[in-house]
Design a protein around this motif. Sequence first.
Motif, PDB file in Angstrom:
ATOM      1  N   ILE A   1      12.342   2.580  20.221  1.00 20.52           N
ATOM      2  CA  ILE A   1      12.456   1.926  18.918  1.00 20.52           C
ATOM      3  C   ILE A   1      13.922   1.802  18.512  1.00 20.52           C
ATOM      4  CG2 ILE A   1      12.042   2.285  16.457  1.00 20.52           C
ATOM      5  CD1 ILE A   1       9.693   1.061  17.912  1.00 20.52           C
ATOM      6  N   PHE A   2      14.726   2.813  18.854  1.00 19.36           N
ATOM      7  CA  PHE A   2      16.125   2.807  18.443  1.00 19.36           C
ATOM      8  C   PHE A   2      17.011   1.958  19.349  1.00 19.36           C
ATOM      9  CE2 PHE A   2      14.734   6.564  16.132  1.00 19.36           C
ATOM     10  CZ  PHE A   2      15.432   6.437  14.935  1.00 19.36           C
ATOM     11  N   LEU A   3      16.519   1.566  20.505  1.00 17.64           N
ATOM     12  CA  LEU A   3      17.363   0.810  21.432  1.00 17.64           C
ATOM     13  C   LEU A   3      17.851  -0.516  20.850  1.00 17.64           C
ATOM     14  CD1 LEU A   3      15.885   1.353  25.004  1.00 17.64           C
ATOM     15  CD2 LEU A   3      18.069   2.127  24.086  1.00 17.64           C
ATOM     16  N   PRO A   4      16.995  -1.355  20.239  1.00 22.00           N
ATOM     17  CA  PRO A   4      17.526  -2.611  19.686  1.00 22.00           C
ATOM     18  C   PRO A   4      18.578  -2.411  18.613  1.00 22.00           C
ATOM     19  CG  PRO A   4      15.137  -2.714  19.882  1.00 22.00           C
ATOM     20  CD  PRO A   4      15.524  -1.293  20.137  1.00 22.00           C
ATOM     21  N   MET A   5      18.516  -1.306  17.863  1.00 19.87           N
ATOM     22  CA  MET A   5      19.527  -1.056  16.844  1.00 19.87           C
ATOM     23  C   MET A   5      20.830  -0.564  17.451  1.00 19.87           C
ATOM     24  SD  MET A   5      17.399   0.557  13.657  1.00 19.87           S
ATOM     25  CE  MET A   5      16.904   2.016  14.573  1.00 19.87           C
ATOM     26  N   ALA A   6      20.733   0.215  18.530  1.00 17.95           N
ATOM     27  CA  ALA A   6      21.937   0.741  19.168  1.00 17.95           C
ATOM     28  C   ALA A   6      22.554  -0.242  20.149  1.00 17.95           C
ATOM     29  CB  ALA A   6      21.607   2.053  19.901  1.00 17.95           C
ATOM     30  N   MET A   7      21.760  -1.168  20.657  1.00 18.28           N
ATOM     31  CA  MET A   7      22.251  -2.118  21.660  1.00 18.28           C
ATOM     32  C   MET A   7      23.060  -3.222  20.990  1.00 18.28           C
ATOM     33  SD  MET A   7      19.954  -4.433  24.246  1.00 18.28           S
ATOM     34  CE  MET A   7      19.007  -2.966  24.696  1.00 18.28           C
ATOM     35  N   PRO A   8      24.186  -3.624  21.541  1.00 16.84           N
ATOM     36  CA  PRO A   8      24.939  -4.763  20.989  1.00 16.84           C
ATOM     37  C   PRO A   8      24.081  -6.029  20.990  1.00 16.84           C
ATOM     38  CG  PRO A   8      26.276  -3.547  22.565  1.00 16.84           C
ATOM     39  CD  PRO A   8      24.886  -2.984  22.671  1.00 16.84           C
ATOM     40  N   GLU A   9      24.239  -6.818  19.954  1.00 20.22           N
ATOM     41  CA  GLU A   9      23.423  -8.022  19.819  1.00 20.22           C
ATOM     42  C   GLU A   9      23.666  -9.011  20.958  1.00 20.22           C
ATOM     43  OE1 GLU A   9      23.254  -9.969  16.054  1.00 20.22           O
ATOM     44  OE2 GLU A   9      23.550  -8.118  14.944  1.00 20.22           O
ATOM     45  N   VAL A  10      24.876  -9.034  21.459  1.00 24.75           N
ATOM     46  CA  VAL A  10      25.173  -9.980  22.539  1.00 24.75           C
ATOM     47  C   VAL A  10      24.384  -9.620  23.795  1.00 24.75           C
ATOM     48  CG1 VAL A  10      27.187  -8.663  23.314  1.00 24.75           C
ATOM     49  CG2 VAL A  10      27.046 -11.108  23.782  1.00 24.75           C
ATOM     50  N   VAL A  11      24.174  -8.331  24.035  1.00 25.22           N
ATOM     51  CA  VAL A  11      23.391  -7.902  25.201  1.00 25.22           C
ATOM     52  C   VAL A  11      21.929  -8.287  25.022  1.00 25.22           C
ATOM     53  CG1 VAL A  11      22.654  -5.915  26.555  1.00 25.22           C
ATOM     54  CG2 VAL A  11      24.991  -6.026  25.684  1.00 25.22           C
ATOM     55  N   MET A  12      21.393  -8.020  23.833  1.00 27.77           N
ATOM     56  CA  MET A  12      19.999  -8.352  23.571  1.00 27.77           C
ATOM     57  C   MET A  12      19.766  -9.858  23.605  1.00 27.77           C
ATOM     58  SD  MET A  12      17.643  -7.181  20.339  1.00 27.77           S
ATOM     59  CE  MET A  12      15.884  -7.545  20.322  1.00 27.77           C
ATOM     60  N   GLY A  13      20.684 -10.622  23.009  1.00 26.62           N
ATOM     61  CA  GLY A  13      20.538 -12.075  23.014  1.00 26.62           C
ATOM     62  C   GLY A  13      20.610 -12.656  24.406  1.00 26.62           C
ATOM     63  N   ALA A  14      21.551 -12.171  25.218  1.00 24.31           N
ATOM     64  CA  ALA A  14      21.677 -12.677  26.588  1.00 24.31           C
ATOM     65  C   ALA A  14      20.477 -12.279  27.434  1.00 24.31           C
ATOM     66  CB  ALA A  14      22.965 -12.140  27.211  1.00 24.31           C
ATOM     67  N   SER A  15      19.948 -11.075  27.224  1.00 22.21           N
ATOM     68  CA  SER A  15      18.776 -10.635  27.992  1.00 22.21           C
ATOM     69  C   SER A  15      17.558 -11.476  27.661  1.00 22.21           C
ATOM     70  CB  SER A  15      18.505  -9.159  27.708  1.00 22.21           C
ATOM     71  OG  SER A  15      19.618  -8.360  28.051  1.00 22.21           O
ATOM     72  N   LEU A  16      17.338 -11.721  26.375  1.00 20.93           N
ATOM     73  CA  LEU A  16      16.192 -12.548  25.987  1.00 20.93           C
ATOM     74  C   LEU A  16      16.371 -13.978  26.477  1.00 20.93           C
ATOM     75  CD1 LEU A  16      15.557 -11.259  22.353  1.00 20.93           C
ATOM     76  CD2 LEU A  16      14.060 -10.986  24.316  1.00 20.93           C
ATOM     77  N   GLY A  17      17.592 -14.488  26.401  1.00 18.79           N
ATOM     78  CA  GLY A  17      17.829 -15.838  26.906  1.00 18.79           C
ATOM     79  C   GLY A  17      17.556 -15.943  28.395  1.00 18.79           C
ATOM     80  N   THR A  18      17.946 -14.923  29.153  1.00 18.31           N
ATOM     81  CA  THR A  18      17.660 -14.910  30.592  1.00 18.31           C
ATOM     82  C   THR A  18      16.161 -14.853  30.854  1.00 18.31           C
ATOM     83  OG1 THR A  18      19.758 -13.777  30.970  1.00 18.31           O
ATOM     84  CG2 THR A  18      18.133 -13.709  32.746  1.00 18.31           C
ATOM     85  N   LEU A  19      15.443 -14.056  30.055  1.00 20.05           N
ATOM     86  CA  LEU A  19      13.990 -13.962  30.198  1.00 20.05           C
ATOM     87  C   LEU A  19      13.319 -15.302  29.950  1.00 20.05           C
ATOM     88  CD1 LEU A  19      11.363 -12.300  30.494  1.00 20.05           C
ATOM     89  CD2 LEU A  19      11.530 -11.820  28.042  1.00 20.05           C
ATOM     90  N   PHE A  20      13.706 -15.975  28.865  1.00 20.58           N
ATOM     91  CA  PHE A  20      13.105 -17.270  28.566  1.00 20.58           C
ATOM     92  C   PHE A  20      13.474 -18.302  29.629  1.00 20.58           C
ATOM     93  CE2 PHE A  20      13.441 -15.814  23.933  1.00 20.58           C
ATOM     94  CZ  PHE A  20      12.143 -15.321  23.949  1.00 20.58           C
ATOM     95  N   LEU A  21      14.673 -18.209  30.147  1.00 15.10           N
ATOM     96  CA  LEU A  21      15.096 -19.172  31.162  1.00 15.10           C
ATOM     97  C   LEU A  21      14.331 -18.977  32.462  1.00 15.10           C
ATOM     98  CD1 LEU A  21      17.173 -21.455  31.651  1.00 15.10           C
ATOM     99  CD2 LEU A  21      18.728 -19.709  32.537  1.00 15.10           C
ATOM    100  N   ASN A  22      14.124 -17.728  32.871  1.00 16.86           N
ATOM    101  CA  ASN A  22      13.402 -17.459  34.117  1.00 16.86           C
ATOM    102  C   ASN A  22      11.918 -17.776  34.008  1.00 16.86           C
ATOM    103  OD1 ASN A  22      15.721 -16.586  35.424  1.00 16.86           O
ATOM    104  ND2 ASN A  22      15.446 -14.459  34.808  1.00 16.86           N
ATOM    105  N   THR A  23      11.357 -17.602  32.812  1.00 17.74           N
ATOM    106  CA  THR A  23       9.931 -17.920  32.610  1.00 17.74           C
ATOM    107  C   THR A  23       9.719 -19.376  32.212  1.00 17.74           C
ATOM    108  OG1 THR A  23      10.119 -17.086  30.334  1.00 17.74           O
ATOM    109  CG2 THR A  23       9.309 -15.562  32.012  1.00 17.74           C
ATOM    110  N   ARG A  24      10.808 -20.148  32.205  1.00 18.13           N
ATOM    111  CA  ARG A  24      10.756 -21.587  31.912  1.00 18.13           C
ATOM    112  C   ARG A  24      10.141 -21.888  30.543  1.00 18.13           C
ATOM    113  NH1 ARG A  24      12.162 -24.190  36.500  1.00 18.13           N
ATOM    114  NH2 ARG A  24      11.930 -23.051  38.472  1.00 18.13           N
ATOM    115  N   VAL A  25      10.498 -21.074  29.558  1.00 14.64           N
ATOM    116  CA  VAL A  25      10.089 -21.325  28.181  1.00 14.64           C
ATOM    117  C   VAL A  25      11.132 -22.219  27.526  1.00 14.64           C
ATOM    118  CG1 VAL A  25       9.593 -20.267  25.942  1.00 14.64           C
ATOM    119  CG2 VAL A  25       8.898 -19.116  28.047  1.00 14.64           C
ATOM    120  N   ALA A  26      10.676 -23.271  26.877  1.00 10.09           N
ATOM    121  CA  ALA A  26      11.607 -24.209  26.249  1.00 10.09           C
ATOM    122  C   ALA A  26      12.290 -23.553  25.059  1.00 10.09           C
ATOM    123  CB  ALA A  26      10.862 -25.465  25.803  1.00 10.09           C
ATOM    124  N   PHE A  27      13.607 -23.647  25.037  1.00  7.03           N
ATOM    125  CA  PHE A  27      14.364 -23.057  23.936  1.00  7.03           C
ATOM    126  C   PHE A  27      14.160 -23.889  22.668  1.00  7.03           C
ATOM    127  CE2 PHE A  27      16.566 -21.294  27.580  1.00  7.03           C
ATOM    128  CZ  PHE A  27      16.804 -19.994  27.179  1.00  7.03           C
TER     129      PHE A  27
END
Length: 296
Positions: free
Chosen positions: A137-163
């Motif tokens: 639960i605490f990971l998203p608060m402790a993790m830098p936003e740029v890391v979380m944003g890039a990780s989610l963007g990579t996930l959506f890109l690999n699963t071919r979800v339209a941005f």
Amino acid sequence: MATGTHIDNSSRTKGGSAGGSPAPAGGSPALAPLRRLRRHAVVLAGAASLLYLLLPNVVVMLFSFNKPAGRFNYDWRAFSTDAWTDPCGVADMCGSLGLSLQIAVLSTLVATAFGTFAAFALARYRFRGKGTGNALIFLPMAMPEVVMGASLGTLFLNTRVAFGFVTILIAHIMFCLSFVVVAVKARVMSMDPRLEEAARDLYAGPVQTFLRVTLPLAAPGIAAGAMLSFALSFDDFIITQFNAGPSTVTFPMFVWGAAQRGVPVQVNVIGTAMFLIAVAIVLGGQIAAGRRRRQA
């Protein structure tokens, strides 16, 4: 002998009074300002911190009434209410504002619902993996936003979800969920379980106990988590930048793009309006809580 002793003591007392000035009861007058400062040091520090936090909002509010000579609203020129009478005078600004409000409202509703369930589960039940769940639960608060944003963007890109709208909404829900869990969990852990036991002793069913006792007691924490979630979602830029489509522009993204060409005064108007609405909600909550305490 007694009389002589009394006379000697009296003479010594008088001599002491006459020979030296008596010390004031409150100490040296020169140190009085220092003592007052020390007594009110905590209040002064709190006031200075509050002033430091509110100063940017005051500047934004002041420059919302400015009439700049050029594209940049950095120097005070003349007082004007043109921006307040036409807040949507800039192209696409109100469209991006409406998009940000939609995403913020939807992500707040979903994150508050799931975060409340998770907070009750983590605070009141024992199950395998509870410690791991608390850590995650605490990971998203402790993790830098740029890391979380890039990780989610990579996930959506690999699963071919339209941005676009959906990817931003999913990212904001994941980001806000942790803050809701922490706020609600703190409230649930401070609740007295004997109140719910008393409701069950009075033949209240599980649903009635939850609606009449548990939910009202947890409501301040839920409201705090919801307001925090809305604020975080509305002004998020980093996570949104990684997960927005080419044609999806939220209000923070619009401000970032406009800053390269010149921020319009209407941006200050929107910022001032949002700040005043937030202050009004907080003051309304404080007034309502004060009335309930007086009635009790």
